[in-house]
Write a protein that holds these residues in place. Structure first.
Motif, PDB file in Angstrom:
ATOM      1  N   UNK A 163      12.674  60.454  63.758  1.00 40.28           N
ATOM      2  CA  UNK A 163      13.195  60.477  65.114  1.00 40.28           C
ATOM      3  C   UNK A 163      14.679  60.148  65.150  1.00 40.28           C
ATOM      4  N   UNK A 164      15.092  59.173  64.342  1.00 42.31           N
ATOM      5  CA  UNK A 164      16.510  58.831  64.257  1.00 42.31           C
ATOM      6  C   UNK A 164      17.316  59.968  63.643  1.00 42.31           C
ATOM      7  N   UNK A 165      16.715  60.693  62.707  1.00 38.02           N
ATOM      8  CA  UNK A 165      17.371  61.857  62.105  1.00 38.02           C
ATOM      9  C   UNK A 165      17.644  62.928  63.167  1.00 38.02           C
ATOM     10  N   UNK A 166      16.651  63.199  63.999  1.00 39.84           N
ATOM     11  CA  UNK A 166      16.840  64.166  65.087  1.00 39.84           C
ATOM     12  C   UNK A 166      17.974  63.714  66.004  1.00 39.84           C
ATOM     13  N   UNK A 167      17.988  62.435  66.333  1.00 40.66           N
ATOM     14  CA  UNK A 167      19.030  61.918  67.211  1.00 40.66           C
ATOM     15  C   UNK A 167      20.411  62.074  66.594  1.00 40.66           C
ATOM     16  N   UNK A 168      20.530  61.801  65.297  1.00 42.05           N
ATOM     17  CA  UNK A 168      21.833  61.882  64.627  1.00 42.05           C
ATOM     18  C   UNK A 168      22.350  63.320  64.626  1.00 42.05           C
ATOM     19  N   UNK A 169      21.479  64.279  64.325  1.00 38.44           N
ATOM     20  CA  UNK A 169      21.932  65.668  64.223  1.00 38.44           C
ATOM     21  C   UNK A 169      22.166  66.273  65.609  1.00 38.44           C
ATOM     22  N   UNK A 170      21.299  65.986  66.561  1.00 40.21           N
ATOM     23  CA  UNK A 170      21.436  66.564  67.894  1.00 40.21           C
ATOM     24  C   UNK A 170      22.416  65.799  68.783  1.00 40.21           C
ATOM     25  N   UNK A 171      22.690  64.547  68.451  1.00 41.14           N
ATOM     26  CA  UNK A 171      23.593  63.758  69.276  1.00 41.14           C
ATOM     27  C   UNK A 171      23.000  63.363  70.607  1.00 41.14           C
ATOM     28  N   UNK A 172      21.681  63.179  70.646  1.00 40.10           N
ATOM     29  CA  UNK A 172      20.997  62.809  71.876  1.00 40.10           C
ATOM     30  C   UNK A 172      19.697  62.112  71.511  1.00 40.10           C
ATOM     31  N   UNK A 173      19.116  61.366  72.460  1.00 38.47           N
ATOM     32  CA  UNK A 173      17.859  60.661  72.213  1.00 38.47           C
ATOM     33  C   UNK A 173      16.766  61.669  71.880  1.00 38.47           C
ATOM     34  N   UNK A 174      15.883  61.305  70.945  1.00 42.31           N
ATOM     35  CA  UNK A 174      14.889  62.263  70.461  1.00 42.31           C
ATOM     36  C   UNK A 174      13.976  62.749  71.572  1.00 42.31           C
ATOM     37  N   UNK A 175      13.658  61.877  72.533  1.00 42.32           N
ATOM     38  CA  UNK A 175      12.751  62.305  73.598  1.00 42.32           C
ATOM     39  C   UNK A 175      13.423  63.280  74.557  1.00 42.32           C
ATOM     40  N   UNK A 176      14.728  63.138  74.759  1.00 41.95           N
ATOM     41  CA  UNK A 176      15.424  64.131  75.577  1.00 41.95           C
ATOM     42  C   UNK A 176      15.521  65.464  74.846  1.00 41.95           C
ATOM     43  N   UNK A 177      15.726  65.413  73.536  1.00 42.94           N
ATOM     44  CA  UNK A 177      15.717  66.641  72.741  1.00 42.94           C
ATOM     45  C   UNK A 177      14.345  67.307  72.821  1.00 42.94           C
ATOM     46  N   UNK A 178      13.291  66.493  72.715  1.00 41.26           N
ATOM     47  CA  UNK A 178      11.939  67.026  72.799  1.00 41.26           C
ATOM     48  C   UNK A 178      11.694  67.695  74.149  1.00 41.26           C
ATOM     49  N   UNK A 179      12.103  67.051  75.220  1.00 41.34           N
ATOM     50  CA  UNK A 179      11.874  67.627  76.544  1.00 41.34           C
ATOM     51  C   UNK A 179      12.604  68.961  76.690  1.00 41.34           C
ATOM     52  N   UNK A 180      13.810  69.009  76.200  1.00 41.86           N
ATOM     53  CA  UNK A 180      14.644  70.204  76.363  1.00 41.86           C
ATOM     54  C   UNK A 180      14.192  71.357  75.470  1.00 41.86           C
ATOM     55  N   UNK A 181      13.830  71.040  74.230  1.00 45.08           N
ATOM     56  CA  UNK A 181      13.607  72.090  73.238  1.00 45.08           C
ATOM     57  C   UNK A 181      12.143  72.471  73.052  1.00 45.08           C
ATOM     58  N   UNK A 182      11.210  71.603  73.445  1.00 46.00           N
ATOM     59  CA  UNK A 182       9.793  71.876  73.201  1.00 46.00           C
ATOM     60  C   UNK A 182       8.986  71.829  74.498  1.00 46.00           C
ATOM     61  N   UNK A 183       9.037  70.722  75.197  1.00 44.32           N
ATOM     62  CA  UNK A 183       8.167  70.537  76.357  1.00 44.32           C
ATOM     63  C   UNK A 183       8.487  71.521  77.477  1.00 44.32           C
ATOM     64  N   UNK A 184       9.758  71.669  77.816  1.00 39.67           N
ATOM     65  CA  UNK A 184      10.125  72.578  78.904  1.00 39.67           C
ATOM     66  C   UNK A 184       9.757  74.031  78.586  1.00 39.67           C
ATOM     67  N   UNK A 185      10.087  74.546  77.407  1.00 42.78           N
ATOM     68  CA  UNK A 185       9.694  75.934  77.117  1.00 42.78           C
ATOM     69  C   UNK A 185       8.190  76.156  77.139  1.00 42.78           C
ATOM     70  N   UNK A 186       7.403  75.162  76.717  1.00 41.12           N
ATOM     71  CA  UNK A 186       5.954  75.319  76.684  1.00 41.12           C
ATOM     72  C   UNK A 186       5.289  75.001  78.022  1.00 41.12           C
ATOM     73  N   UNK A 187       6.084  74.587  79.010  1.00 41.78           N
ATOM     74  CA  UNK A 187       5.519  74.261  80.318  1.00 41.78           C
ATOM     75  C   UNK A 187       4.761  72.954  80.342  1.00 41.78           C
ATOM     76  N   UNK A 188       5.100  72.018  79.445  1.00 41.20           N
ATOM     77  CA  UNK A 188       4.399  70.740  79.353  1.00 41.20           C
ATOM     78  C   UNK A 188       5.110  69.708  80.230  1.00 41.20           C
TER      79      UNK A 188
END
Length: 411
Positions: A163-188
Motif C-alpha cells: 500500500x505504501x508502494x502504491x502511495x509513493x508511485x502515485x503520489x496519493x493515499x492508496x485508498x484514494x487511488x483505489x477509488x479512482x482507478x478501480x472502484x469508480x470504473x467498476x461501479x463499486x
C-alpha cells in the motif's frame, strides 16, 4: 453474455437459501448475506438474520478484512502494466528506507518474502492505527523470519508495504487511488474505508450462551492495505465478475488471469491450497477456486470465483468466529455448479491452419509415453497427454523435437 439464460432455477435458489440459513444458524451469526455471479452479473442475492431489525440485503455494508489485499494487488499490477515497476524489482527501488528493501514486489504479492505474519505489539486488528504511525513501526526490529522466496508465509505487514508502494508511485493515499482507478470504473460505490449506513455492526458471540458481545471498530492506519475496507454483497459481486473476466478500464483479462496462477509452491501436506498474486487458491470438488477470505473482529467475508464454471460467489457475516465463511461460500458455488452446470459454447472448426503446423499434429512420444499435439485458434500448439494410445514409436519413420532435457518423437 451468451444466448443461454443466466437466471437460476427455483430449486437451485431454494437450495442456496437453505445452505445460507443453516450456515447462519450453525455459525450463530447475527446476519449473513450472499450473492452468486454468473455470466458477468448477479443471478442470486439473499440475506438471513437481521441488521438493526431488518434482513440484510446487497446494499448492507460489512467489513471484508483481507479481501482488501486483492484490491491492493490489482493496484500493483496496474503499475506493472503501465511499465512503472516490474514484479522482480526490489522494494527498495521504489520505496527506499525499509529494512526489507531486497524483497521483490512479486514476493510481497505472493507472501513469499519471508516477512513476519503480524506487526509487533498488540493485535493490529484491535488497536488504532495511531499505535503504528510509520512503516518502521509496522515491521518492527526483526521483520525477516524466513529466507526470501523459499516458502509461502502469509504476511499482513507485507501488504502494508505494498500500500505504501502504491502511495509513493502515485503520489496519493492508496485508498484514494483505489477509488479512482478501480472502484469508480467498476461501479463499486458502496466500498469504502469506513462504514457508511446501512452497515452491520461487528459482534462476537459468547461461547456458552447466545449473547452478543460488541467488537471494536478501529482505523488500522498504516496496516489498512491488509484489511481495512468495508463493502457489500452487490459491490463484491461486481468485483467477482471482474476477477473472472477483467475490465480494460481497470486490468486486462490476461493480468487478471495471472492473479490466479500459483505464485509459490504449496506446502508438502497442503496440495489443495495455494496463493497467486493477491488471491488465495483452493482446489475443492475438482474445481480451482480463486479469491480471498477475510476477517476482522466481528466480521468474516469471502469471495470465490471459478473461471472454468464462469461462477463467482460472495458471502459476508458479522461474527468473529464460529461461521466458516470460506466453506459456506464454496458450498454455494458447488450448489450452482452441480445443479446447473455451465453449458459449453458450440464447437467450431479452426478458420485457417498453417499446413506446416497441421503436418505436426498428432501423437508424439516422450520415451514410451504418448502425447498429442494440436493446433489452437490462437496459432499456438497444445501438447497434452494422450490416454489410451498404445502404439510404440519403434518405427524408423519419425521426427525428433529436442528441448532441454526432453526429447519428443513423432511417427
Amino acid at each position: 453474455m451468451s444466448m443461454i439464460e443466466a437466471d437460476l432455477l427455483p430449486e437451485t435458489r431454494r437450495a442456496l437459501v437453505h445452505r445460507l440459513a443453516t450456515g447462519q444458524v450453525q455459525g450463530r451469526a447475527p446476519s449473513v448475506v450472499a450473492a452468486v455471479v454468473r455470466s458477468g452479473r448477479p443471478v442470486w442475492m439473499h440475506g438471513w438474520g437481521q441488521v438493526d431489525g431488518v434482513v440484510p440485503d446487497g446494499d448492507t455494508q460489512y467489513r471484508i478484512g483481507s479481501i482488501t489485499k486483492t484490491f491492493v494487488a490489482v493496484l500493483v499490477l496496474r503499475l506493472r502494466d503501465e511499465g512503472l515497476l516490474d514484479l522482480s524489482d526490489p522494494l527498495d527501488r521504489h520505496l527506499p528506507g525499509t529494512p526489507v528493501g531486497e524483497a521483490t514486489v512479486g514476493a510481497l504479492l505472493a507472501h513469499t518474502a519471508g516477512l513476519a505474519a503480524e506487526p509487533p505489539g498488540p493485535w493490529w486488528e484491535r488497536t488504532p492505527g495511531a499505535l503504528r504511525p510509520e512503516l518502521a513501526d509496522v515491521l518492527g526490529k526483526d521483520p525477516q523470519l524466513l529466507p526470501a522466496g523459499q516458502r509461502h508465509h502469509y504476511s499482513n505487514p507485507g501488504y502494508a508495504l505494498l500500500g505504501a508502494l502504491v502511495e509513493r508511485i502515485r503520489g496519493d493515499a492508496w485508498d484514494r487511488v483505489l477509488q479512482r482507478e478501480v472502484l469508480a470504473p467498476l461501479g463499486m460505490t458502496r466500498t469504502t474505508m469506513h462504514q457508511v449506513a446501512p452497515h452491520a455492526r461487528g459482534w462476537a458471540v459468547h461461547p456458552w450462551a447466545d449473547v452478543l458481545l460488541p467488537e471494536p471498530d478501529v482505523d488500522t492506519g498504516r496496516m489498512s492495505p491488509a484489511g481495512q475496507l468495508w463493502s457489500t454483497a452487490a459491490d463484491l459481486a461486481r468485483f467477482a465478475a471482474f476477477l473472472l473476466d477483467g475490465d480494460p478500464r481497470v486490468l486486462n483479462p490476461d493480468s487478471v488471469a495471472q492473479m490466479r496462477v500459483p505464485a509459490c509452491p504449496p506446502e508438502a501436506t497442503a496440495w489443495d491450497s495455494g496463493y497467486g498474486l493477491g488471491t488465495q487458491l483452493l482446489r475443492r470438488d475438482g474445481r480451482l477456486l480463486a479469491g480471498h477470505t477475510g476477517s476482522l473482529p466481528g466480521f468474516v467475508a469471502t469471495v470465490w470465483t471459478s473461471a472454468d464454471e464462469d461462477l463467482g460467489v460472495v458471502a459476508l457475516g458479522n461474527v468473529t468466529s464460529g461461521l466458516p465463511i470460506g466453506g459456506l461460500a464454496a458450498d454455494l458455488l458447488q450448489t450452482v455448479a452441480v445443479r446447473e452446470p455451465r453449458i459449453p459454447e458450440p464447437w467450431r472448426p479452426l478458420p485457417t491452419v498453417d499446413p506446416a503446423l497441421l503436418d505436426l499434429a498428432g501423437p508424439w512420444y516422450w520415451g514410451p509415453s504418448p502425447y498429442v499435439l494440436r493446433p489452437q485458434a490462437d496459432g499456438c500448439l497444445e501438447l497434452a497427454a494422450l490416454a489410451g494410445w498404445a502404439e510404440h514409436p519403434a518405427a524408423p519413420d519419425r521426427r525428433r523435437a529436442v528441448g532441454g532435457a526432453q526429447r519428443l518423437f513423432h511417427r
